[in-house]
Design a protein around this motif. Structure first.
Motif, PDB file in Angstrom:
ATOM      1  N   LEU A 195       0.824  -1.206   0.000  1.00 29.45           N
ATOM      2  CA  LEU A 195       0.000   0.000   0.000  1.00 29.45           C
ATOM      3  C   LEU A 195       0.861   1.261   0.000  1.00 29.45           C
ATOM      4  O   LEU A 195       0.469   2.294  -0.548  1.00 29.45           O
ATOM      5  N   ALA A 196       2.038   1.161   0.595  1.00 32.72           N
ATOM      6  CA  ALA A 196       2.947   2.308   0.633  1.00 32.72           C
ATOM      7  C   ALA A 196       3.693   2.490  -0.683  1.00 32.72           C
ATOM      8  O   ALA A 196       4.391   3.503  -0.866  1.00 32.72           O
ATOM      9  N   GLY A 197       3.557   1.528  -1.605  1.00 35.22           N
ATOM     10  CA  GLY A 197       4.264   1.615  -2.873  1.00 35.22           C
ATOM     11  C   GLY A 197       5.756   1.393  -2.736  1.00 35.22           C
ATOM     12  O   GLY A 197       6.533   1.794  -3.605  1.00 35.22           O
ATOM     13  N   LYS A 198       6.169   0.720  -1.669  1.00 34.87           N
ATOM     14  CA  LYS A 198       7.590   0.475  -1.437  1.00 34.87           C
ATOM     15  C   LYS A 198       8.073  -0.663  -2.327  1.00 34.87           C
ATOM     16  O   LYS A 198       7.435  -1.707  -2.418  1.00 34.87           O
ATOM     17  N   SER A 199       9.192  -0.473  -2.966  1.00 35.07           N
ATOM     18  CA  SER A 199       9.702  -1.462  -3.912  1.00 35.07           C
ATOM     19  C   SER A 199      10.717  -2.399  -3.261  1.00 35.07           C
ATOM     20  O   SER A 199      11.503  -1.989  -2.406  1.00 35.07           O
ATOM     21  N   GLY A 200      10.681  -3.670  -3.696  1.00 32.82           N
ATOM     22  CA  GLY A 200      11.665  -4.650  -3.256  1.00 32.82           C
ATOM     23  C   GLY A 200      12.664  -4.979  -4.352  1.00 32.82           C
ATOM     24  O   GLY A 200      13.421  -5.953  -4.231  1.00 32.82           O
ATOM     25  N   ILE A 201      12.681  -4.208  -5.417  1.00 28.34           N
ATOM     26  CA  ILE A 201      13.585  -4.466  -6.540  1.00 28.34           C
ATOM     27  C   ILE A 201      14.899  -3.722  -6.320  1.00 28.34           C
ATOM     28  O   ILE A 201      14.918  -2.537  -5.988  1.00 28.34           O
ATOM     29  N   ASP A 202      16.000  -4.446  -6.491  1.00 27.32           N
ATOM     30  CA  ASP A 202      17.323  -3.847  -6.320  1.00 27.32           C
ATOM     31  C   ASP A 202      18.338  -4.693  -7.076  1.00 27.32           C
ATOM     32  O   ASP A 202      17.979  -5.714  -7.680  1.00 27.32           O
ATOM     33  N   ARG A 203      19.589  -4.297  -7.015  1.00 25.19           N
ATOM     34  CA  ARG A 203      20.642  -5.080  -7.665  1.00 25.19           C
ATOM     35  C   ARG A 203      20.744  -6.450  -7.003  1.00 25.19           C
ATOM     36  O   ARG A 203      20.661  -6.570  -5.777  1.00 25.19           O
ATOM     37  N   GLN A 225      20.558  -7.070 -14.215  1.00 24.71           N
ATOM     38  CA  GLN A 225      21.256  -7.116 -12.933  1.00 24.71           C
ATOM     39  C   GLN A 225      20.357  -6.784 -11.754  1.00 24.71           C
ATOM     40  O   GLN A 225      20.801  -6.730 -10.619  1.00 24.71           O
ATOM     41  N   LEU A 226      19.072  -6.603 -12.034  1.00 22.98           N
ATOM     42  CA  LEU A 226      18.103  -6.290 -10.987  1.00 22.98           C
ATOM     43  C   LEU A 226      17.146  -7.457 -10.776  1.00 22.98           C
ATOM     44  O   LEU A 226      16.873  -8.231 -11.697  1.00 22.98           O
ATOM     45  N   ALA A 227      16.620  -7.560  -9.565  1.00 24.13           N
ATOM     46  CA  ALA A 227      15.613  -8.585  -9.267  1.00 24.13           C
ATOM     47  C   ALA A 227      14.919  -8.223  -7.966  1.00 24.13           C
ATOM     48  O   ALA A 227      15.395  -7.390  -7.191  1.00 24.13           O
ATOM     49  N   THR A 278       4.929  -4.506  -9.851  1.00 24.12           N
ATOM     50  CA  THR A 278       6.046  -3.643 -10.232  1.00 24.12           C
ATOM     51  C   THR A 278       6.978  -3.398  -9.053  1.00 24.12           C
ATOM     52  O   THR A 278       8.106  -2.937  -9.242  1.00 24.12           O
ATOM     53  N   ALA A 279       6.532  -3.717  -7.839  1.00 23.46           N
ATOM     54  CA  ALA A 279       7.379  -3.579  -6.652  1.00 23.46           C
ATOM     55  C   ALA A 279       8.123  -4.863  -6.308  1.00 23.46           C
ATOM     56  O   ALA A 279       9.023  -4.850  -5.459  1.00 23.46           O
ATOM     57  N   THR A 280       7.773  -5.961  -6.953  1.00 19.49           N
ATOM     58  CA  THR A 280       8.398  -7.248  -6.610  1.00 19.49           C
ATOM     59  C   THR A 280       9.118  -7.898  -7.784  1.00 19.49           C
ATOM     60  O   THR A 280       9.929  -8.792  -7.596  1.00 19.49           O
ATOM     61  N   GLY A 281       8.806  -7.473  -9.015  1.00 18.61           N
ATOM     62  CA  GLY A 281       9.242  -8.199 -10.192  1.00 18.61           C
ATOM     63  C   GLY A 281       8.245  -9.293 -10.516  1.00 18.61           C
ATOM     64  O   GLY A 281       7.366  -9.638  -9.715  1.00 18.61           O
TER      65      GLY A 281
END
Length: 403
Positions: A25-33, A45-47, A327-330
Motif C-alpha cells: 500500500l505504501a508503494g515500497k519497492s523490493g527491486i534492487d541489484r 542485474q536487478l531482481a 512492479t514492486a516485486t518483479g
C-alpha cells in the motif's frame, strides 16, 4: 461455494501478510541489484529478492538439505496460511486433504549447486536428493508429506499463469469431495544458470535504475524484472469452513477460466479476452460487476498492448480500475499470480487498491484506468486477476467478497 480462509505470503516486499500489505500500500519497492550472486556478467542485474528470509526458521532441519528455496518459500507460506485459517490438517479426514501448487523454474539453486559439485569433484559428490529437489512437483510432494495431505495432489507448470490454474484445480477437487486444499505458487528463479535461461526469452529489462526497469503499460516499458517468492492459501467449501468455525473468510473463488493462444503463424490473435469472459460467465456476473482488475502486466510493449486491448475489449476504455502491484516485486513467475490473488483478497477486505509503483507515463495505446502513485479507496465486491505464461497460457480468476 469454495472460499479462501488462510493466506501466507513470502515476497521481496515482506514476509507475512501484514508486512507485505503495508509495504504494498505504501508503494515500497523490493527491486534492487541482485545480491545472491554477482550479476555483473549479465545484461539484467536487478531482481526482487526476499532478503529477510531464513530457511531454517521455516523448514525442518532434516529437510533443508533435501529441498530448494522454492520449496522453503512454500513451507513458510503453508504454515502461515494454516495458522491464519485456524485449520489443523489432522482435523480433516486424511484423504480429504488436497494440495495443488504451481511452479515454473524448478529448484534451480539446488540444481546448480549440485552440478557444480559434480564438475569440480565428480558424480559421487552430488547429493542423492538432487533427483527430487530440482523437480517442479517437489513442493507439492514435500507439503503432502509434511502436513499429511494424502488426498488429491497436483502440480501446475504454466509459468506466470500457474497459480491461477492451481487455484482453479483446487476448486475442482473441493467440488469433488475434498474438504481442505493447500494451494498457490512459489518460485525461486535467481541463480546464474536460471538467469541465462530467462535472458534467452529476450523479455527481461536491462535497466539499471530499480525505479524505472519494470514499467508495465508505461511508454518507457522495455521488459520486466524477475522476482522470487509467492503465496500459499487455504481453500475450503464454505459450509465446511463455517461448520468448523473458521476465523475468517477472505473471499470466494467465484469464477475461473484458462485459454491457450494459437501459434503466431495461424493468423489468429491472443485469447486473454476469451479467458476473461469465460471466467466472468463462470462467476455469473457481467463486466460491469467487476470493481477492480489485477493485471498481468508484462512490461514488454507488445504484450502490454495485447493485455490492454483485451481489457478494453471486455470493459471498455478506462472502464475499470486496474493495478499491477508486482512492479514492486518483479515478475515472480508461478509466485506472481498467487501474490496478486492475495493482494486482491486484501483489497476487498480493506476497501483499497494498491498502487502500481513507478509507472508515470501511461502509453497512448494502453487506455487503462491504472492506479498509479497512491492507493485508491474503493469498495471491491468482485476482483479479476489475470495472468499469462510464456508459451501461450492465459488464465483469469474472479474473486467475490464473502459477505
Amino acid at each position: 461455494m469454495t472460499v479462501i480462509t488462510g493466506l501466507g505470503v513470502v515476497a521481496p516486499t515482506g514476509v507475512g501478510v501484514a508486512d507485505y500489505w503495508a509495504t504494498t500500500l505504501a508503494g515500497k519497492s523490493g527491486i534492487d541489484r541482485i545480491r545472491r550472486f554477482d550479476p555483473s556478467p549479465y545484461s539484467t542485474q536487478l531482481a526482487g529478492e526476499v532478503d529477510d528470509f531464513e530457511s531454517g526458521d521455516h523448514v525442518p532441519a532434516k529437510l533443508l538439505a533435501q529441498t530448494d528455496r522454492m520449496t522453503h518459500f512454500a513451507f513458510a507460506g503453508a504454515d502461515m496460511a494454516l495458522t491464519d485459517a485456524g485449520a489443523d490438517p489432522a482435523d480433516f479426514p486424511e484423504y480429504d486433504r488436497a494440495v495443488v501448487t504451481a511452479n515454473s523454474a524448478g529448484g534451480v539453486e539446488y540444481g546448480q549447486r549440485e552440478l557444480q559439485k559434480m564438475w569440480s569433484g565428480g558424480p559421487m559428490r552430488v547429493s542423492a536428493y538432487m533427483s527430487v529437489a530440482w523437480f517442479y512437483a517437489a513442493t507439492t510432494g514435500q507439503l503432502s508429506i509434511h502436513h499429511g495431505l494424502r488426498g488429491p495432489c497436483g502440480l501446475i507448470a504454466t509459468e506466470q499463469a500457474g497459480a491461477l490454474d492451481a487455484i482453479g484445480h483446487a476448486r475442482r477437487q473441493l467440488r469433488r469431495g475434498a474438504r481442505l486444499a493447500v494451494t498457490g505458487g512459489t518460485d525461486a528463479p535467481l541463480s546464474p544458470a536460471c538467469m541465462v535461461a530467462q535472458l534467452a526469452t529476450g523479455m527481461l529489462s536491462s535497466g539499471a535504475d530499480p525505479t524505472a526497469a519494470y514499467l508495465p503499460f508505461d511508454s518507457r516499458a522495455a521488459g520486466y524484472v524477475p522476482g522470487e517468492g509467492g503465496a500459499i492459501m487455504i481453500m475450503e467449501r464454505r459450509e465446511d469452513a463455517e461448520r468448523r468455525g473458521a476465523e475468517r473468510i477472505y473471499g470466494e473463488v467465484a469464477g475461473y477460466a484458462a485459454t491457450f493462444d494459437p501459434a503466431p503463424e495461424s493468423g489468429r490473435g491472443p485469447t486473454l479476452a476469451r479467458a476473461i469472459r469465460s471466467a466472468l460467465d463462470d462467476a455469473r456476473i457481467a463486466p460491469g460487476d467487476v470493481d477492480a482488475v489485477f493485471a498481468d502486466g508484462y512490461g514488454v510493449p507488445d504484450l502490454d498492448r495485447q493485455e490492454a486491448r483485451a481489457l478494453t475489449e471486455v470493459f471498455g476504455p478506462r472502464g475499470v480500475p486496474v493495478t499491477v502491484p508486482k512492479t514492486a516485486t518483479g515478475r515472480m513467475y508461478s509466485g506472481g499470480a498467487a501474490l496478486d490473488v492475495a493482494a486482491a483478497l486484501l483489497a476487498m477486505r480493506d476497501g483499497v487498491l494498491p498502487p502500481t509503483p513507478h509507472v508515470n507515463e501511461l502509453a497512448a495505446d494502453c487506455p487503462l484506468d491504472l492506479v498509479r502513485t497512491e492507493p485508491r479507496e474503493l469498495t471491491v465486491r468482485h476482483a479479476l486477476v489475470c495472468a499469462r505464461g510464456v508459451g501461450g497460457f492465459n488464465s483469469a480468476l474472479v474473486l467475490r467478497t464473502a459477505a
